[in-house]
Enzyme design. Structure first.
Site, mmCIF file in Angstrom:
data_model
loop_
_atom_site.group_PDB
_atom_site.id
_atom_site.type_symbol
_atom_site.label_atom_id
_atom_site.label_comp_id
_atom_site.label_asym_id
_atom_site.label_seq_id
_atom_site.Cartn_x
_atom_site.Cartn_y
_atom_site.Cartn_z
ATOM 1 N N GLN A 105 0.829 -1.198 0.000
ATOM 2 C CA GLN A 105 0.000 0.000 0.000
ATOM 3 C C GLN A 105 0.868 1.254 0.000
ATOM 4 O OE1 GLN A 105 -3.249 0.352 -0.348
ATOM 5 N NE2 GLN A 105 -3.663 -1.847 -0.426
ATOM 6 N N TYR A 151 -6.207 -12.854 -4.037
ATOM 7 C CA TYR A 151 -5.298 -11.773 -4.449
ATOM 8 C C TYR A 151 -4.558 -11.289 -3.196
ATOM 9 C CZ TYR A 151 -8.658 -11.721 -8.354
ATOM 10 O OH TYR A 151 -9.490 -12.075 -9.389
ATOM 11 N N GLU A 186 -2.347 -16.058 -4.485
ATOM 12 C CA GLU A 186 -1.694 -14.943 -5.176
ATOM 13 C C GLU A 186 -0.923 -15.498 -6.370
ATOM 14 O OE1 GLU A 186 -0.096 -11.871 -6.718
ATOM 15 O OE2 GLU A 186 -1.333 -11.461 -4.952
ATOM 16 N N ASP A 230 -9.523 -8.997 -2.579
ATOM 17 C CA ASP A 230 -8.831 -7.725 -2.811
ATOM 18 C C ASP A 230 -8.272 -7.719 -4.231
ATOM 19 O OD1 ASP A 230 -7.525 -5.313 -2.600
ATOM 20 O OD2 ASP A 230 -5.950 -6.034 -1.256
ATOM 21 N N CYS A 233 -10.494 -0.863 -4.959
ATOM 22 C CA CYS A 233 -9.809 0.400 -5.255
ATOM 23 C C CYS A 233 -10.415 1.109 -6.459
ATOM 24 C CB CYS A 233 -8.317 0.171 -5.461
ATOM 25 S SG CYS A 233 -7.909 -0.995 -6.765
#
Length: 413
Positions: free
Chosen positions: A234, A266, A290, A343, A370
């Site tokens: 992040q 993810y 992932e 995510d 996002c």
């Protein structure tokens, strides 16, 4: 559209669109206007990427200013400059911070209403310290692009032209002081500047010769997370902590079973899997998935203290689809009691991934988003499988830009 490129028009901006551009009309045609605020009348220049059905334009001057307009936080992106010479990356920097959040709220709420028929009074929450600094000083990672002369800088807004700058006001003080804005990087494509929680500022120079990967450590609360220096983390200095707490709060404890087949999709280096396990105890079973094998290796180390945690390297869409197709009856029982943290990248999960998740029939999904439009679209997809958006929060993880983060809970039945 070539005959209209460069034409100046005077328009009234009525509202904000996804992507942070204003919306206006000219002779009945929709015009998307950059660097404007709803309620303003501006002179704008039509750009070459306009279409027959709509135009794109860039504000050249303001005829009637909004009460929420302020001097841009980054002089390199100021309206005083020609649009072609404005640095990109701070497209809301001319708007007062509280109104930036209101515009982001509008985009999120309107996307949910239009696409998912969900009415929300969600507010966009600031992160600690941002109001005091006017939304500056938060970026811990910055990519500088390199032009043919070796100069490093941001791209111009909406183009790939490098703009030389003398300051990076959105960057943390440590990163800003160390950024190599006056050095020659001839032969390189870009320079990433990052300021992790520990170890000081470092540069990653991108070009024909790949720089050797090194490990960095990020601290979140009392926990340490190891990751590759070029790996995803992040960007906001406080975002990892804010999302950890938001995900923990978003999980409905009445629907959570630590022995279920809980998933973190993810999952990166395991930040959100750790958040869930931290809340519900060391025996929590959770698998993080992932596609980046390097990140998965770090996730295995970062989650080592939780005996029920494991990491898988796979493309999420394939892994979840295979699980849905092959799960045994007992496995389906554990999945039906599961919590899934989702995510996805900015493009969202998409119809196929949502369908595969729904086929697992988890008790709840905590969706970290996002992109408000992709999120709203996926909420509608989930609704088609019997999942309802039961909780929603939004966070201003990217002040002085149009981006907003949302954390929603989707529950079955």
């Amino acid at each position: 559209m070539g005959e209209f490129a460069g034409r100046s028009i005077e328009v009234d901006v009525t509202n904000i669109a996804h992507g942070g551009v204003g919306v206006a009309r000219h002779d009945g045609r929709v015009v998307f206007v950059a660097d404007a605020i709803p309620g303003e009348r501006v002179v704008a220049r039509v750009t070459g990427d306009s279409k027959k059905s709509f135009w794109r334009a860039e504000t050249v001057s303001v005829v009637t200013a909004s009460e929420f307009r302020q001097p841009h936080v980054w002089t390199a992106a100021s309206i005083d400059r020609d649009p072609a010479d404005r640095a990109g990356g701070a497209e809301f920097g001319h708007i007062r911070l509280d109104h930036q959040r209101e515009l982001k709220r509008q985009v999120l709420a309107e996307s949910l209403q239009r696409m998912a028929k969900v009415t929300s009074d969600v507010q966009v929450e600031p992160l600690p310290g941002d109001d005091e600094r006017g939304g500056t000083g938060w970026r811990t990672r910055v990519r500088l692009h390199v032009d043919d002369s070796g100069r490093a800088g941001p791209f111009a807004a909406r183009s790939h032209r490098v703009i030389p700058v003398t300051e990076l006001p959105l960057a943390t003080d440590e990163l800003s002081a160390a950024a190599p804005l006056d050095q020659d990087f001839t032969g390189s494509d870009h320079v990433d500047v990052l300021a992790p929680s520990t170890g000081g500022v470092r540069l990653i120079i991108g070009g024909k010769k790949a720089q050797k990967r090194t490990t960095i450590t990020e601290i979140v609360g009392e926990r340490e997370f190891r990751l590759a220096d070029a790996g995803f983390w992040q960007v906001h200095r406080s975002a990892a902590q804010a999302l950890t707490k938001a995900v923990q709060d978003a999980v409905d404890p009445a629907r959570f079973d630590p022995a279920a087949h809980n998933l973190d999709l993810y999952g990166g280096v395991g930040l959100l899997a750790a958040a869930v396990a931290d809340r519900f105890g060391p025996a929590t079973k959770i698998t993080t998935v992932e596609s980046d094998a390097i990140a998965t290796d770090y996730a295995a180390d970062n989650l080592a203290e939780w005996i029920g945690a494991r990491s898988e390297t796979a493309r999420v869409e394939r892994w979840v689809s295979d699980l849905a197709a092959s799960a045994s009856a007992s496995e389906r029982s554990r999945l039906a009691r599961a919590t899934i943290v989702l995510d996805p990248p900015r493009s969202g999960a998409g119809r196929d991934v949502v369908a595969s998740i729904a086929a697992l029939a988890p008790a709840q999904v905590v969706y970290v988003a996002c992109d408000p439009v992709a999120f709203a679209r996926d909420v509608e997809f989930f609704a088609g499988h019997g999942y309802t958006l039961t909780a929603l929060r939004a966070f201003d993880l990217f002040p002085n830009t149009h981006h907003v983060e949302a954390v929603g809970t989707l529950s079955r039945g």
